[in-house]
Scaffold this active site. Structure first.
Site, mmCIF file in Angstrom:
data_model
loop_
_atom_site.group_PDB
_atom_site.id
_atom_site.type_symbol
_atom_site.label_atom_id
_atom_site.label_comp_id
_atom_site.label_asym_id
_atom_site.label_seq_id
_atom_site.Cartn_x
_atom_site.Cartn_y
_atom_site.Cartn_z
ATOM 1 N N LYS A 1 0.846 -1.202 0.000
ATOM 2 C CA LYS A 1 0.000 0.000 0.000
ATOM 3 C C LYS A 1 0.875 1.243 0.000
ATOM 4 C CE LYS A 1 -3.867 -2.295 2.269
ATOM 5 N NZ LYS A 1 -4.597 -2.560 3.530
ATOM 6 N N GLN B 1 -4.331 -1.420 9.800
ATOM 7 C CA GLN B 1 -4.312 -2.745 9.169
ATOM 8 C C GLN B 1 -4.916 -3.783 10.117
ATOM 9 O OE1 GLN B 1 -3.273 -3.365 5.915
ATOM 10 N NE2 GLN B 1 -4.095 -5.406 6.269
ATOM 11 N N ASP C 1 -10.888 3.512 4.854
ATOM 12 C CA ASP C 1 -11.381 2.135 4.736
ATOM 13 C C ASP C 1 -12.893 2.064 4.950
ATOM 14 O OD1 ASP C 1 -9.289 0.461 3.989
ATOM 15 O OD2 ASP C 1 -8.477 0.352 6.014
#
Ligand code: NAD
Length: 286
Positions: free
Chosen positions: A54, A98, A121
């Site tokens: 990422k 994460q 997200d």
């Protein structure tokens, strides 16, 4: 006739190029670049790989990436403190935590500490709620990538029979909501569903997100269906989807491969959401 391949690698690359062009334009106009902070707790090797990928993708698109790698013994208060700092940091437009977090850390509480305006997200309860009522701020990256694949492959969703296998908060549920908001008739299947094949067989659009290698076979698929395989299962060192590719491709109209289907879209949509967060926060078109 065998199914047409939906090339997530090519579509993801096109989106990354679009994001990079918008960032370059903003920087050329004298503005600061967008910034994404990635927070990783613990030593999970796959998570380290995801975060590295990422960060690399961000840098390639001209987005600054700030990596926060914390030891597994990090306390709830310590992690919440870091998020509070990142929420205040003007150079950070986007924050991702994460998952999964190590045991002992309360993921739901952590995600609730994110500034919803930086939650690229789309996991903060406010953003989940907004998605539910059809007014999304940030759509979770994998479901957003699935919709992008369908749109860029010319799939008509209005009135289509759509079946999603898997009801997780990360993939299945938000994908079902997105399809519903696009006027598909949606069935959401899960482990307690009786006669899964009876449902999948109706689907004009079938999304498999169960995390079970080759769960969906050709006999379960309607002739000409569009099949999106979200599954990433490592079997004997090989990546396998939730779809039995050979038998399903013989019946489907379009299909995503694994790898090279949904996977590349997740990172592409993260960059797109980061650009969106930047644009909203700076009040400038990128
Ligand atoms: P999860 O384990 O949280 O959820 C799986 C869901 O599938 C559950 O709702 C469960 O009820 C359902 N399910 C499991 N077995 C089933 C069966 N036999 N019949 C019907 N339903 C069944 O998983 P997740 O986080 O939603 O991920 C699903 C898959 O997608 C995994 O393989 C994961 O690795 C992959 N994934 C890929 C990406 C990507 O970028 N390509 C992103 C996220 C997840």
């Amino acid at each position: 006739m065998p199914a047409r391949l939906i090339d997530g690698k090519a579509i993801g690359a096109a989106i990354r190029t679009e994001v990079a062009a918008a960032v370059a334009e903003a920087v050329a106009a004298g503005r600061r670049p967008p910034g994404l902070a990635a927070v990783l707790v613990g030593e999970h090797p796959a998570s380290h790989l995801y975060v590295r990928n990422k960060a690399r993708a961000c840098e390639e698109a001209g987005i600054r990436s700030f990596r926060h790698l914390l030891p597994a013994r990090t306390s709830q208060a310590g992690l919440e403190g870091l998020l509070a700092d990142l929420n205040r940091d003007e150079a950070v437009d986007a924050i991702l935590v994460q998952l999964p977090l190590p045991e002992g850390l309360d993921s739901r509480r952590i995600l609730g500490r994110l500034d919803p305006a930086k939650d690229v997200d789309g996991f903060h309860p406010e953003n989940v709620g907004r998605l539910t009522i059809g007014r999304p701020t940030f759509v979770p990256c994998t479901p957003a990538g699935i919709l992008e694949l369908l749109d860029r492959s010319g799939v008509e969703l209005r009135g289509a029979e759509a079946v999603v296998v898997g009801r997780s908060d990360l993939v299945g549920k938000p994908t079902a909501l997105l399809l519903l908001h696009r006027h598909a008739t949606v069935t959401l299947c899960h482990t307690r569903t009786k006669d899964l094949a009876a449902h999948t067989h109706r689907a004009q659009v079938l999304v498999a997100a169960a995390g079970r290698p080759r769960l969906v076979t050709g006999a379960m698929v309607r002739e000409g269906a569009v099949v999106i395989d979200v599954g990433i299962n490592r079997v004997d060192g090989v990546l396998i989807g939730d779809v039995d590719f050979a038998s399903v491709a013989a019946r489907a109209g379009q299909i995503t491969p694994v790898p090279g289907g949904v996977g590349p879209m997740t990172i592409a949509m993260l960059l797109k959401n980061t650009l969106l967060a930047y644009t909203r926060r700076t009040g400038q078109p990128a």
